[in-house]
Design an enzyme around this catalytic site. Structure first.
Site, PDB file in Angstrom:
ATOM      1  N   HIS A  16       8.956  12.468   0.390  1.00  0.00           N
ATOM      2  CA  HIS A  16       7.371  12.056  -0.216  1.00  0.00           C
ATOM      3  C   HIS A  16       8.172  11.135  -1.277  1.00  0.00           C
ATOM      4  CE1 HIS A  16       3.873  12.397  -2.250  1.00  0.00           C
ATOM      5  NE2 HIS A  16       4.472  12.455  -3.417  1.00  0.00           N
ATOM      6  N   HIS A  47       8.133  10.592  -9.736  1.00  0.00           N
ATOM      7  CA  HIS A  47       6.934  11.080 -10.312  1.00  0.00           C
ATOM      8  C   HIS A  47       6.656  12.411 -10.179  1.00  0.00           C
ATOM      9  CE1 HIS A  47       5.494  10.913  -5.904  1.00  0.00           C
ATOM     10  NE2 HIS A  47       4.712  11.882  -6.410  1.00  0.00           N
ATOM     11  N   GLU A  58       7.083  17.492 -13.063  1.00  0.00           N
ATOM     12  CA  GLU A  58       6.427  18.664 -13.125  1.00  0.00           C
ATOM     13  C   GLU A  58       6.662  19.883 -12.241  1.00  0.00           C
ATOM     14  OE1 GLU A  58       2.491  17.552 -11.369  1.00  0.00           O
ATOM     15  OE2 GLU A  58       1.678  19.481 -11.690  1.00  0.00           O
ATOM     16  N   ASP A  59       7.595  19.328 -11.160  1.00  0.00           N
ATOM     17  CA  ASP A  59       8.155  20.391 -10.046  1.00  0.00           C
ATOM     18  C   ASP A  59       9.350  20.854 -10.359  1.00  0.00           C
ATOM     19  OD1 ASP A  59       5.333  20.353  -9.407  1.00  0.00           O
ATOM     20  OD2 ASP A  59       5.757  18.833  -7.845  1.00  0.00           O
ATOM     21  N   ASP A  64       0.959   7.694  -4.368  1.00  0.00           N
ATOM     22  CA  ASP A  64       1.178   9.153  -4.251  1.00  0.00           C
ATOM     23  C   ASP A  64       0.005   9.550  -3.258  1.00  0.00           C
ATOM     24  OD1 ASP A  64       2.159  11.763  -4.748  1.00  0.00           O
ATOM     25  OD2 ASP A  64       0.366  12.003  -6.239  1.00  0.00           O
ATOM     26  N   ASP A 108     -23.165  -7.192   9.708  1.00  0.00           N
ATOM     27  CA  ASP A 108     -21.710  -7.523   9.701  1.00  0.00           C
ATOM     28  C   ASP A 108     -20.699  -6.721  10.552  1.00  0.00           C
ATOM     29  OD1 ASP A 108     -21.666  -5.337   8.230  1.00  0.00           O
ATOM     30  OD2 ASP A 108     -20.796  -5.894   6.377  1.00  0.00           O
TER      31      ASP A 108
HETATM   32 MN    MN Z   1       3.457  13.331  -5.188  1.00  0.00          MN
END
Ligand code: MN
Length: 488
Positions: free
Chosen positions: A47, A71, A75-76, A143, A263
């Site tokens: 990821h 990123h 957090e993880d 993300d 359109d």
């Molecule tokens: Mn992520």
């Protein structure tokens, strides 16, 4: 769907070898996420690496790419922000922190349908805070794009939830940054999960239309090409395919009347400079009859997100209605890639180019960012910020309406009373007999407007009707109605 053959898709010609810093970031992230799996069963590192690749395609700077790789670590995993700062410096740490905080706020917004206005303000507050560095939002979008592309691995209820959020928050955000290609991909992906039936129906309709129009379009393309060549205008011409979600929105706006969508078939012409844009427009009008009220000059008057182009709808000799979009290469790049395109240059250079008159799209674009930055600065000093004003800007395609008790309900622009009713509760939606808007009796076809006070009148004896589908704009209400409609 996004165009795939545009030059901006080309890999950076001068792209250097992967830097030592990036290699190091990959190493650290791989180690931190070791033993973690995605819902697909793949190693988690897939990821962040996909996010890295997306950011590279958007030609973001190295710090942003590194922050993209890292990123999810703070957090993880056991990695701390301190670690990140020590290893990669202040700027990367700031970006990772911003993305982490955005994620945490989202977790508090349990359900998009029911979260409180205050929570949304918190979300917005953070968006503004990160507006200090718009790259945080760009990482967040990368993300989200990868998560949306891999939605199929999730259980259906999670799919729907993430898809809905993508549709209501992230696609509009991409639009505000004028990242057209991203907006289309996010919206169509998400819509295919939110309302698969409708998605497939419209997708087929577009394909059918394209098949039928193909021959006529080829001829028109030829006629226009011949004339432009004769007049010695340099140009590229190609078909523009309408995205499923934008057709869905347009149909809702026009009471599902396909005849009013002009359109559906469009040709896009790219020319070297602004003068040629207007020349080409004039030449097209000399070939075909313009529908006068359908000429839009977004070059003289760019859209709020900085989008520039000339749009005209014409009727050809064979009574075909075709839209033309005429723009310069620069405008095209900007329309497709938006703010991300700006990072290809450094900000200094952008401003220089703007001052020298080489680019035109900066003012509106910078205006919005300046607004965000001002708000961020004020918030940092503990000063008050008029959030309502900013909210309207950020969520440009939303309206905020009120219940008679004064509760705020946010709905997509174009919503109708039944959308409002189903947003309150299926129980209410199923028993609607009428509506009062701003104290006056109105009808269910009445489009709601910003600030309306909406009172739904119900009766116990009322039952849901099949015909209500024509009086509904949101897929949310469509879904709810489908659920409560008596089975035949
Ligand atoms: Mn992520």
């Amino acid at each position: 769907m996004p165009d795939n053959k545009k030059p901006s898709d080309k890999k950076h010609p001068e792209k250097p070898e992967e830097s030592e810093r990036i290699k190091r970031a990959i190493e650290i992230a791989t180690k931190a996420h070791e033993h973690q799996l995605r819902k697909t069963g793949e190693p988690y590192i897939i990821h962040p690496l996909a996010v890295k690749k997306i950011l590279e395609e958007w030609q973001m700077d190295e710090d942003t790419i590194i922050a993209g790789i890292l990123h999810d670590t703070v957090e993880d995993t056991d990695l701390t922000l301190e670690n990140v700062k020590k290893e990669f410096g202040e700027s990367v740490a700031f970006l990772v922190d911003g993305v982490t905080k955005l994620g945490q706020v989202r977790k508090n917004m349990k359900d998009l349908d029911t979260y409180l206005p205050e929570t949304r303000d918190n979300f917005l507050r953070l968006m503004i805070a990160t507006g200090n560095d718009i790259r945080v939002l760009i990482i967040k979008l990368a993300d989200r794009l990868h998560n949306a592309r891999t939605l199929s691995a999730l259980p259906p209820d999670k799919q729907k939830k993430i898809a809905l959020e993508t549709l209501e928050i992230f696609a509009p955000l991409a639009d505000r940054l004028n990242m057209g290609r991203l907006r289309v991909e996010l919206a169509d992906l998400a819509f295919s999960y939110v309302d698969p039936k409708r998605y497939n129906y419209l997708k087929n309709l577009i394909e059918e239309n394209n098949k039928q129009a193909a021959k006529a379009l080829k001829q028109i393309e030829q006629e226009v090409s011949d004339l432009l060549t004769k007049e010695k205008i340099d140009f590229e011409i190609s078909g523009r395919i309408k995205s499923v979600y934008s057709l869905h929105k347009k149909l809702a706006k026009h009471n599902q009347n396909l005849g009013e969508i002009y359109d559906l078939t469009a040709l896009r012409i790219i020319v070297p400079d602004i003068t040629s844009c207007y020349l080409a427009l004039g030449l097209i009008h000399s070939l075909y009859t313009p529908m006068n009220e359908r000429i839009k000059d977004y070059i003289a008057k760019p859209k709020q997100n900085g989008y520039q182009s000339l749009h005209t709808t014409v009727i050809t000799k064979n009574k075909k209605i075709v839209e033309f979009q005429i723009r310069t290469r620069e405008m095209h790049e900007y329309a497709e890639r938006g703010l991300a395109a700006s990072f290809y240059y450094n900000e200094q250079k952008l401003t220089e180019n703007y001052k020298e008159g080489k680019i035109q799209h900066l003012p509106t674009n910078l205006l919005w960012i300046t607004e965000l930055q001002d708000a961020a600065a004020k918030l940092k000093e503990g000063k008050k910020v008029d959030l309502r004003k900013l909210r309207l800007n950020l969520f440009a395609d939303k309206i905020f309406v009120y219940t008679p008790k004064g509760d705020i309900i946010d709905l997509p622009k174009g919503s109708l009373p039944l959308d409002f009713a189903f947003r309150l509760h299926s129980e209410i939606g199923g028993h609607v007999v009428g509506v009062k808007i701003n104290g006056k009796m109105s009808n269910l076809n009445h489009r709601l407007e910003q600030g309306d006070i909406v009172e739904i009148l119900t009766s116990k004896n009322q039952t849901p009707k099949q015909s209500w589908f024509d009086k509904i704009f949101t897929s949310h209400a469509r879904q709810k109605l489908r659920q409560i409609l008596p089975k035949e």
